[in-house]
Scaffold this motif. Structure first.
Motif, short mmCIF file in Angstrom:
data_model
loop_
_atom_site.label_atom_id
_atom_site.label_comp_id
_atom_site.label_asym_id
_atom_site.label_seq_id
_atom_site.Cartn_x
_atom_site.Cartn_y
_atom_site.Cartn_z
N GLU A 216 0.82 -1.22 0.00
CA GLU A 216 0.00 0.00 0.00
C GLU A 216 0.85 1.27 0.00
O GLU A 216 0.49 2.27 -0.61
CB GLU A 216 -1.00 -0.01 1.17
CG GLU A 216 -0.40 -0.15 2.58
CD GLU A 216 -0.08 -1.60 2.97
OE1 GLU A 216 -0.01 -2.46 2.07
OE2 GLU A 216 0.11 -1.85 4.18
N ASP A 217 2.01 1.22 0.69
CA ASP A 217 2.85 2.42 0.75
C ASP A 217 3.48 2.78 -0.60
O ASP A 217 4.03 3.86 -0.76
CB ASP A 217 3.94 2.26 1.81
CG ASP A 217 3.36 2.39 3.21
OD1 ASP A 217 2.56 3.31 3.42
OD2 ASP A 217 3.68 1.55 4.07
N SER A 218 3.40 1.86 -1.58
CA SER A 218 3.97 2.18 -2.90
C SER A 218 2.98 2.97 -3.76
O SER A 218 3.35 3.53 -4.78
CB SER A 218 4.39 0.90 -3.62
OG SER A 218 3.27 0.15 -4.02
N VAL A 219 1.71 2.96 -3.35
CA VAL A 219 0.67 3.57 -4.20
C VAL A 219 -0.29 4.48 -3.42
O VAL A 219 -1.48 4.55 -3.72
CB VAL A 219 -0.17 2.49 -4.94
CG1 VAL A 219 0.64 1.83 -6.05
CG2 VAL A 219 -0.73 1.44 -3.98
N THR A 220 0.24 5.20 -2.39
CA THR A 220 -0.69 5.94 -1.52
C THR A 220 -1.57 6.94 -2.28
O THR A 220 -2.71 7.14 -1.92
CB THR A 220 0.06 6.68 -0.39
OG1 THR A 220 1.20 7.31 -0.95
CG2 THR A 220 0.51 5.71 0.69
N ALA A 258 -6.59 -0.54 1.77
CA ALA A 258 -7.47 0.41 1.09
C ALA A 258 -7.44 1.77 1.77
O ALA A 258 -7.51 2.81 1.11
CB ALA A 258 -8.89 -0.14 1.04
N GLU A 259 -7.31 1.76 3.10
CA GLU A 259 -7.28 3.02 3.83
C GLU A 259 -6.03 3.82 3.46
O GLU A 259 -6.12 5.01 3.13
CB GLU A 259 -7.26 2.69 5.32
CG GLU A 259 -7.75 3.81 6.20
CD GLU A 259 -7.65 3.40 7.65
OE1 GLU A 259 -8.21 2.33 8.02
OE2 GLU A 259 -7.00 4.14 8.40
N ILE A 260 -4.89 3.15 3.45
CA ILE A 260 -3.63 3.85 3.15
C ILE A 260 -3.56 4.24 1.67
O ILE A 260 -3.01 5.28 1.32
CB ILE A 260 -2.43 2.98 3.57
CG1 ILE A 260 -2.38 2.92 5.10
CG2 ILE A 260 -1.10 3.52 3.01
CD1 ILE A 260 -1.42 1.93 5.69
N ALA A 261 -4.17 3.42 0.81
CA ALA A 261 -4.13 3.71 -0.63
C ALA A 261 -5.31 4.59 -1.07
O ALA A 261 -5.68 4.57 -2.24
CB ALA A 261 -4.08 2.42 -1.43
N TYR A 301 8.41 9.83 -7.03
CA TYR A 301 8.19 10.36 -5.68
C TYR A 301 7.41 9.35 -4.82
O TYR A 301 7.32 9.47 -3.61
CB TYR A 301 7.46 11.70 -5.70
CG TYR A 301 8.10 12.73 -6.61
CD1 TYR A 301 9.49 12.85 -6.67
CD2 TYR A 301 7.33 13.58 -7.40
CE1 TYR A 301 10.09 13.78 -7.51
CE2 TYR A 301 7.92 14.52 -8.23
CZ TYR A 301 9.30 14.62 -8.29
OH TYR A 301 9.88 15.54 -9.12
N GLU A 302 6.77 8.40 -5.48
CA GLU A 302 6.26 7.21 -4.80
C GLU A 302 6.90 6.05 -5.57
O GLU A 302 7.91 6.25 -6.24
CB GLU A 302 4.73 7.17 -4.82
CG GLU A 302 4.14 8.25 -3.93
CD GLU A 302 2.61 8.25 -3.87
OE1 GLU A 302 1.97 7.24 -4.21
OE2 GLU A 302 2.06 9.30 -3.47
N ARG A 303 6.33 4.85 -5.51
CA ARG A 303 6.91 3.78 -6.31
C ARG A 303 5.79 3.00 -7.00
O ARG A 303 5.66 1.79 -6.86
CB ARG A 303 7.81 2.86 -5.47
CG ARG A 303 8.96 2.25 -6.26
CD ARG A 303 8.99 0.74 -6.14
NE ARG A 303 7.73 0.16 -6.60
CZ ARG A 303 7.24 -0.98 -6.18
NH1 ARG A 303 7.85 -1.69 -5.28
NH2 ARG A 303 6.09 -1.47 -6.65
N TRP A 304 4.96 3.78 -7.73
CA TRP A 304 3.84 3.17 -8.43
C TRP A 304 4.33 2.04 -9.33
O TRP A 304 5.23 2.22 -10.14
CB TRP A 304 3.12 4.21 -9.28
CG TRP A 304 2.46 5.29 -8.49
CD1 TRP A 304 2.27 5.31 -7.12
CD2 TRP A 304 1.89 6.50 -9.00
NE1 TRP A 304 1.63 6.47 -6.76
CE2 TRP A 304 1.38 7.21 -7.89
CE3 TRP A 304 1.76 7.05 -10.27
CZ2 TRP A 304 0.74 8.44 -8.02
CZ3 TRP A 304 1.13 8.27 -10.41
CH2 TRP A 304 0.62 8.96 -9.30
N GLY A 305 3.70 0.90 -9.20
CA GLY A 305 4.07 -0.25 -10.03
C GLY A 305 3.28 -0.29 -11.32
O GLY A 305 2.20 0.30 -11.42
N ASP A 306 3.82 -0.97 -12.30
CA ASP A 306 3.09 -1.10 -13.56
C ASP A 306 1.85 -1.98 -13.40
O ASP A 306 0.87 -1.81 -14.13
CB ASP A 306 3.99 -1.67 -14.66
CG ASP A 306 4.64 -2.97 -14.24
OD1 ASP A 306 5.48 -2.94 -13.31
OD2 ASP A 306 4.30 -4.01 -14.79
#
Ligand code: GDP
Ligand code: MN
Length: 380
Positions: A216-220, A258-261, A301-306
């Motif tokens: 979740e921390d990769s896609v907040t 879901a809360e963190i994202a 600035y985050e680490r959004w994955g593909d």
């Protein structure tokens, strides 16, 4: 057989997980063969491969020179499972030129045509608009939060590349369909039909084998940024009325995620296996949305994955009935598996999602089955 809607399931997350595991096991234990929603006999392997009219498709592998042995292992399995019967061409892509050693190694394991491409820098490298200092700060913070690969610039590049630029590589423009493979994965099914022609014939846009929750921390802010996009101009027009919204928003099994994202379940199709129609990604909806995402800089600035990016794009802009779970294709990318109960499958324990017990709660498949997929009995 009926499947209950997880939104209607009662209980705390542990109870929900138990119910979801039960319904997953129940489904995976049903014996299946090949998809029933298409005339599979019309897309069997040819007797004479030299006369075969292929779908407009390629096998796609982004891989490093140092992974020659691992991708060769994948290809050996992939050929035995599928491609020795159909001989689709491979496209190998890399941010640096492929070595002769790499080429020789993969040519040892398949006779199919192979193309070796160096990715144009502007499709791969971190854009100059990114604030390097801010990106480094973010990498540190995410690493402290144990976000996998957060401190690797190459991984951020890879995620952005697979999210929004790979399908524009000049050598890929001529292809409509791709099947993505990765080093060191396993294929367990003897696939006796042309999966590309299956997608083409059913007009499906995307096929997957596994659906998981994400870090979740990769896609907040991936979902909040998506909402921002949808609320600006008249972008809401892109939303497909039959999208997979519930799967994107389910918050019962892992409510903290879901809360963190920001409301996003973090459920995604695991993108190390995907068979897709690149024209979906090249289309206006996905392209404009990706442009918005890219403009935020948050691939760095985050680490959004593909995987979550593809998945949200598909969940919003595609008709969910055009997204296909290749339940018949036994597959493993450590530490997760798709293992159907099928006579075409060997070396794979029916219904095993992970060899690790603590990872069972990462399975999002029950959510997909319960409310984003058509009646499973109609498909297999
Ligand atoms: P994971 O599956 O998320 O643990 O990530 P992988 O290390 O398997 O990377 C995903 C895919 O991208 C694999 O096919 C890798 O070979 C490929 N990949 C990742 N980073 C790079 C890179 O910097 N250069 C190249 N050429 N391939 C990469
Ligand atoms: Mn991998």
């Amino acid at each position: 057989m009926t499947f209950t809607n997880p939104f209607n399931k009662q209980g705390d997350p542990e109870r929900i997980l138990e119910l979801n595991r039960e319904s997953y096991q129940k489904l995976m234990n049903i014996e299946i063969n090949e998809p029933k929603d298409y005339d599979i006999n019309s897309i069997r392997p040819p007797e004479d491969i030299s006369k075969y009219v292929h779908a407009n498709a390629t096998i796609l592998a982004l891989v490093r020179n140092s992974e020659a042995r691992q991708i060769a292992s994948t290809i050996r399995q992939f050929e035995a499972s599928f491609n020795s019967k159909f001989m689709y061409p491979y496209t190998f892509i890399n941010d640096s030129p492929f070595s002769e050693r790499f080429k020789a190694k993969v040519k040892e394991v398949s006779n199919a045509p192979m193309n070796f491409i160096t990715i144009p820098r502007d499709l791969w490298a971190r854009p100059s608009s990114i604030d390097a200092k801010k990106a480094e700060e973010a990498m540190k913070i995410l690493t402290e939060k144990s976000v996998a690969y957060a401190n690797k610039l190459s991984y951020h590049n890879m995620c952005r590349f697979y999210s929004g630029t790979f399908y524009n590589i000049p050598e890929l423009l001529k292809f409509k369909y791709y099947w993505r493979i990765e080093p060191q994965v396993k294929f367990f099914t003897d696939i006796k039909y042309d999966v590309f022609k299956y997608l083409e014939g059913t007009q499906k846009v995307y096929g997957f084998t596994l659906s998981l929750y994400d870090i979740e921390d990769s896609v907040t802010t991936l979902w909040p940024e998506t909402i921002k996009f949808l609320n600006s101009d008249d972008n809401y027009k892109y939303i497909n009325p039959n999208g997979a919204f519930q799967w994107l928003l389910e918050n019962q099994q892992n409510p903290k995620k879901a809360e963190i994202a920001g409301g996003y379940s973090t459920c995604h199709f695991w993108s190390n296996f995907e068979i897709g129609d690149m024209d979906f990604f090249r289309g206006e909806a996905y392209t404009n949305w990706f442009k918005h995402l890219d403009s935020t800089g948050k691939f760095y600035y985050e680490r959004w994955g593909d995987a979550p990016v593809h998945s949200i794009g598909l969940g919003l802009f595609a008709d969910k009935s055009k997204i296909h779970w290749f339940r018949d294709i036994g597959y493993e990318h450590d530490p997760y598996l798709n293992c159907p109960n099928s006579k075409n499958v060997a070396r794979c324990k029916t219904g095993l999602f992970s060899r690790w017990d603590h990872l069972q709660d990462q399975n999002c498949m029950a959510s997909w089955v319960d409310y984003s997929m058509a009646d499973p009995a109609k498909i297999y």
